[in-house]
Design a protein around this motif. Structure first.
Motif: not given
Length: 187
Positions: A155, A129, A81-82, A59, A86, A66, A165, A162-163, A88, A153
Motif C-alpha cells: 500500500r 509500503e 482502498e484498492y 499505513n 490491483l 481497514h 495483495k 493498495c496495488h 491480488y 498488502w
C-alpha cells in the motif's frame, strides 16, 4: 525476543475481539473514506517528496480504519482502498484489477463480518509500503474459529492505495455466504 502488542502507538487495538467504542468507531469509518479519496490516478513514486517513512506512517494511520471497515461490513470502503490496477494473489486467483474478485470477495466479507462473529488481527507489521497481518474470525457464542488468514498488502500510503495483495485464507465453517448475509455488506 520480547513479546509485544503490535498496536502500540496505533489509534485502536484490533488484536482482540473487543469492540472499539464510539465515537472512535465512527471516526475510523470517516477516516477510511477520507484516506480512500486521497488516492491519486497515478501510483506516486517513493522519493524525497513522498518518502518511505511517510508512507509507513500513513499505513499505520490507515490500518485501524481497514479493520473497522471489515467489522462493519463496509465493502464500499474496502473496494475504495484498492487501486484500479490491483494485483491480488490468493488460492482462488490470481485476480487483476478490482472487478475480477468483487463477487468472490463479497462472500468472504459477508462471512467474516456476519452477526455473531468477530474478526481480530493479532499481528500487524509495517515497513515502508508493506503491511503484513494475520487475522482470525471467531464465533461469539461457540468461540470456534470460522476463518483465518495471512496477508501482505503493498500500500503506497494514502496517495497510492493498495496495488498488490497476497493472501492465504482458510474458511472452516462456510465457503459461500447466504443471500441474507450478502445483503448486509454495503457496496
Amino acid at each position: 525476543m520480547a513479546r509485544r502488542n503490535y498496536y502500540e502507538g496505533l489509534s485502536a487495538d484490533y488484536s482482540k475481539p473487543d469492540p472499539v467504542s464510539e465515537p472512535l468507531r465512527s471516526q475510523l469509518i470517516d477516516d477510511g473514506l477520507r484516506f480512500a479519496a486521497m488516492k491519486e490516478a497515478t501510483l506516486p513514486a517513493i522519493d524525497a517528496h513522498y518518502p518511505a517513512e511517510q508512507i509507513e506512517q500513513e499505513n499505520k494511520a490507515w490500518w485501524p480504519t481497514h479493520c473497522e471497515a471489515l467489522r462493519q461490513g463496509r465493502g464500499d470502503i474496502l473496494v475504495a482502498e484498492y487501486r484500479d490496477d490491483l494485483v491480488y494473489f490468493c488460492q482462488d486467483g490470481p485476480y487483476y484489477g478490482v472487478s475480477e474478485q468483487k463477487v468472490r470477495e463479497k462472500h468472504w466479507w459477508a462471512l467474516i463480518a456476519q452477526p455473531g462473529v468477530t474478526m481480530t488481527w493479532p499481528i500487524a507489521m509495517f515497513h515502508s509500503e508493506f503491511v503484513h497481518f494475520e487475522w482470525a474470525c471467531m464465533d461469539d457464542t461457540t468461540h470456534e474459529t470460522i476463518a483465518k488468514g495471512s496477508v501482505c498488502w503493498v500500500r503506497r500510503g494514502h496517495r497510492g492505495g493498495c496495488h498488490f495483495k497476497s493472501e492465504q485464507l482458510t474458511f472452516y465453517r462456510d465457503v459461500f455466504a447466504s443471500p441474507e448475509l450478502l445483503k448486509l455488506i454495503k457496496t
